[in-house]
Design an enzyme around this catalytic site. Structure first.
Site, PDB file in Angstrom:
ATOM      1  CB  CYS A 206      -0.879  -0.008   1.253  1.00  0.00           C
ATOM      2  SG  CYS A 206      -2.008  -1.410   1.312  1.00  0.00           S
ATOM      3  CB  ALA A 208       0.171   6.124  -3.066  1.00  0.00           C
ATOM      4  N   PRO A 209       1.668   7.815  -0.677  1.00  0.00           N
ATOM      5  CG  PRO A 209       2.055   9.947   0.210  1.00  0.00           C
ATOM      6  CD  PRO A 209       1.410   8.635   0.516  1.00  0.00           C
ATOM      7  N   GLY A 210       4.411   7.328  -1.086  1.00  0.00           N
ATOM      8  CA  GLY A 210       5.688   6.790  -1.497  1.00  0.00           C
ATOM      9  C   GLY A 210       6.949   7.156  -0.732  1.00  0.00           C
ATOM     10  CE  LYS A 212       5.681   4.402   6.545  1.00  0.00           C
ATOM     11  NZ  LYS A 212       4.547   5.240   6.083  1.00  0.00           N
ATOM     12  CG  ASP A 230      -1.995   3.304  -3.103  1.00  0.00           C
ATOM     13  OD1 ASP A 230      -1.394   3.356  -2.016  1.00  0.00           O
ATOM     14  OD2 ASP A 230      -3.147   3.746  -3.247  1.00  0.00           O
ATOM     15  CG  ASP A 277       2.411   2.476   5.978  1.00  0.00           C
ATOM     16  OD1 ASP A 277       2.163   2.433   7.193  1.00  0.00           O
ATOM     17  OD2 ASP A 277       2.536   3.542   5.352  1.00  0.00           O
ATOM     18  CB  CYS A 331       0.199   6.826  11.153  1.00  0.00           C
ATOM     19  SG  CYS A 331      -1.045   7.046   9.889  1.00  0.00           S
TER      20      CYS A 331
HETATM   21  C1  SAM Z   1      -1.145   4.749   4.934  1.00  0.00           C
HETATM   22  S1  SAM Z   1      -1.217   4.987   3.279  1.00  0.00           S
HETATM   23  C2  SAM Z   1       0.356   4.441   2.722  1.00  0.00           C
HETATM   24  C3  SAM Z   1       1.448   5.436   2.932  1.00  0.00           C
HETATM   25  C4  SAM Z   1       2.718   5.019   2.237  1.00  0.00           C
HETATM   26  N1  SAM Z   1       3.182   3.709   2.675  1.00  0.00           N
HETATM   27  C5  SAM Z   1       3.834   6.035   2.438  1.00  0.00           C
HETATM   28  O1  SAM Z   1       4.690   5.827   3.302  1.00  0.00           O
HETATM   29  O2  SAM Z   1       3.888   7.041   1.737  1.00  0.00           O
HETATM   30  C6  SAM Z   1      -2.248   3.669   2.767  1.00  0.00           C
HETATM   31  C7  SAM Z   1      -2.391   3.513   1.278  1.00  0.00           C
HETATM   32  O3  SAM Z   1      -3.053   2.263   1.035  1.00  0.00           O
HETATM   33  C8  SAM Z   1      -3.784   2.384  -0.158  1.00  0.00           C
HETATM   34  N2  SAM Z   1      -4.730   1.236  -0.220  1.00  0.00           N
HETATM   35  C9  SAM Z   1      -5.872   1.059   0.453  1.00  0.00           C
HETATM   36  N3  SAM Z   1      -6.408  -0.129   0.148  1.00  0.00           N
HETATM   37  C10 SAM Z   1      -5.586  -0.732  -0.722  1.00  0.00           C
HETATM   38  C11 SAM Z   1      -5.577  -1.983  -1.406  1.00  0.00           C
HETATM   39  N4  SAM Z   1      -6.578  -2.868  -1.262  1.00  0.00           N
HETATM   40  N5  SAM Z   1      -4.551  -2.260  -2.228  1.00  0.00           N
HETATM   41  C12 SAM Z   1      -3.537  -1.377  -2.413  1.00  0.00           C
HETATM   42  N6  SAM Z   1      -3.487  -0.175  -1.788  1.00  0.00           N
HETATM   43  C13 SAM Z   1      -4.489   0.138  -0.958  1.00  0.00           C
HETATM   44  C14 SAM Z   1      -4.420   3.749  -0.025  1.00  0.00           C
HETATM   45  O4  SAM Z   1      -4.805   4.256  -1.284  1.00  0.00           O
HETATM   46  C15 SAM Z   1      -3.278   4.563   0.611  1.00  0.00           C
HETATM   47  O5  SAM Z   1      -2.553   5.221  -0.386  1.00  0.00           O
END
Ligand code: SAM
Length: 441
Positions: A206, A208-210, A212, A230, A277, A331
């Site tokens: 998961c 975005a926005p990237g 990590k 994502d 995440d 978080c």
């Molecule tokens: C907490 S954010 C991730 C932050 C990211 N790891 C970072 O450090 O920038 C959670 C992400 O999970 C994505 N998401 C939610 N459900 C998902 C799924 N079933 N498959 C892939 N991504 C998913 C959301 O769109 C969101 O961008």
């Protein structure tokens, strides 16, 4: 000049301590508030420097002899006041409502993007801009005490610079050029603890926005492969910008539901590392106003829905056949999204266990199941970071406490802090704007 000087122009902490909160009168200087104001303004700066700052340092003019006469008494009274109130720090003398909130004291953490530069060059650049480098911090207290144009190297994470809380670097040329990533320390832990060596294949489930993902790419030195998924097209678009700016070249981005990614697809045969995440309530995020923290607890219904997804995503990730190590992070401060999800996943996946990471980290998982102490929590109060949760899973048959320690040692060993000046022109070309760490979707 004394009377017309605007109270608003004075340091608020000083005003609160010396005048508004009546510290002078508490110290035995009987004066009405108006008298206090006239009496205090020019010498108040001096009293501040004397009691809370760095002494007179050559200033003081005609007030100096007066204050010098009372110096010992002022200091003794301040000390006595603290003893009477049972506090050790000056700021603890303030009324609760006027104390700085823990959130406002979280420092500005800056990850040096080693795909584009190195710590020594970033430090030199800041020094040339008038910042003063204090070396590597040895404790959280060093971070708490940071002020002005001072900065440090984090005591735990290499390549993490620490500036005073209110430092704004969003317009800084090194940030705009992708040499620096503005990323909270807690959010730097997942990639650090996953610790994929260069050449490995990694899934960022998961992504975005990237931020990590870009950290993972830096650890891989752009060698190997990151499969980043994502669901959200808009977030993926800003992620593509962020990765380009950060010089990431080892990442395949896909707009895909991670739950539909087949673990047996041969593209993922070599995936030994997964970072998960997932979307969460974001109840630990710093950008929330303090009042919302705790009182803005998500509804039970929302928590159930989020935890259901987190649980499915975690079990799905643990089913990748070559997986050796996985980091689960949120978080969120809610047990339902953290310890409960981890406990259930361990019960359903007996081939995995929790890795005992960072034994010196002060804030551990809630003791809701045996082994929960291996999980890490983070908060403004305990770790001077945003609220965060991390669990590191490792495949049980990997004889790993040793191999894991080896994997982490180079990352976390407090190496020699950069001191030496090295000459290199930093790239100061501005790049497009992009997202800072974001969670809680
Ligand atoms: C907490 S954010 C991730 C932050 C990211 N790891 C970072 O450090 O920038 C959670 C992400 O999970 C994505 N998401 C939610 N459900 C998902 C799924 N079933 N498959 C892939 N991504 C998913 C959301 O769109 C969101 O961008």
């Amino acid at each position: 000049a004394v009377v017309s000087s605007s109270p608003a122009s004075l340091d608020s902490r000083f005003r609160a301590l010396i005048c508004e909160e009546g510290l002078l009168s508490q110290l035995g200087w009987a004066a009405s508030r108006a008298q206090c104001w006239v009496l205090v303004f020019p010498p108040q700066v001096l009293v501040y420097e004397l009691l809370l700052g760095k002494g007179f340092r050559g200033a003081g003019g005609r007030w100096k002899p007066l204050l010098s006469r009372h110096q010992a008494r002022l200091k003794a009274e301040l000390a006595r006041l603290k003893v009477r109130q049972g506090v050790s720090r000056n700021e603890d003398l303030l009324e609760v409502g006027s104390r700085p909130s823990p959130v406002s004291q979280v420092p500005r953490f800056v990850r040096v993007n080693t795909l584009k530069t190195c710590c020594g060059d970033a430090i030199d650049y800041f020094k040339r801009q008038g910042f003063s480098y204090q070396g590597q911090a040895s404790s959280l207290e060093d971070l708490r005490a940071l002020k002005g144009k001072h900065f440090l190297l984090d005591p735990l994470l290499p390549e993490l610079l620490v500036f005073p809380a209110q430092t704004d670097l969003h317009e800084h040329p090194l940030y705009l050029a992708g040499h620096l990533i503005l990323q909270d320390k807690a959010s730097c832990l997942p990639a650090t603890l996953l610790a994929p060596p260069p050449g490995s294949h990694v899934i960022d489930a998961c992504a975005a926005p990237g931020n990590k993902t870009s950290h993972l790419a830096a650890l891989l030195k752009n060698q190997g492969k990151i499969f980043a998924f994502d669901l959200d097209a808009k977030r993926l678009a800003s992620m593509a910008t962020l990765l380009a700016r950060a010089g990431v070249s080892c990442c395949d981005l896909a707009e895909v539901d991670f739950l539909t990614v087949s673990p047996t697809d041969q593209r993922y045969d070599r995936v030994q590392y997964i970072l998960l995440d997932p979307s969460c309530s974001g109840s630990g995020m710093l950008s929330r106003p303090l009042e919302e923290q705790g009182s803005g607890t998500p509804s039970q219904e929302r928590l159930r829905a989020l935890a259901g997804f987190q649980q499915r995503a975690l079990c799905h990730a643990l089913s990748f056949p070559s997986l050796r190590r996985l980091v689960y992070s949120t978080c969120s401060l809610c047990q339902e999204e953290n310890e409960d999800v981890v406990r259930d996943a361990l019960q359903q996946n007996p081939g995995f266990r929790l890795a005992p990471v960072l034994p010196s980290w002060p804030h551990r998982g809630l003791s809701t199941f045996p082994g929960a102490e291996h999980c890490l929590r983070a908060s403004p109060e305990t770790t001077l970071t945003g609220g965060f949760f991390i669990a590191v899973f490792e495949r049980a048959e990997v004889p790993s406490s040793a191999s894991q320690a080896e994997a982490l040692a180079p990352e976390l060993a407090p190496g020699p802090a950069p001191k030496r000046k090295r000459r290199r022109k930093a790239d100061v070309q501005a790049a497009g704007a992009a997202a800072e760490a974001a969670c809680g979707k």
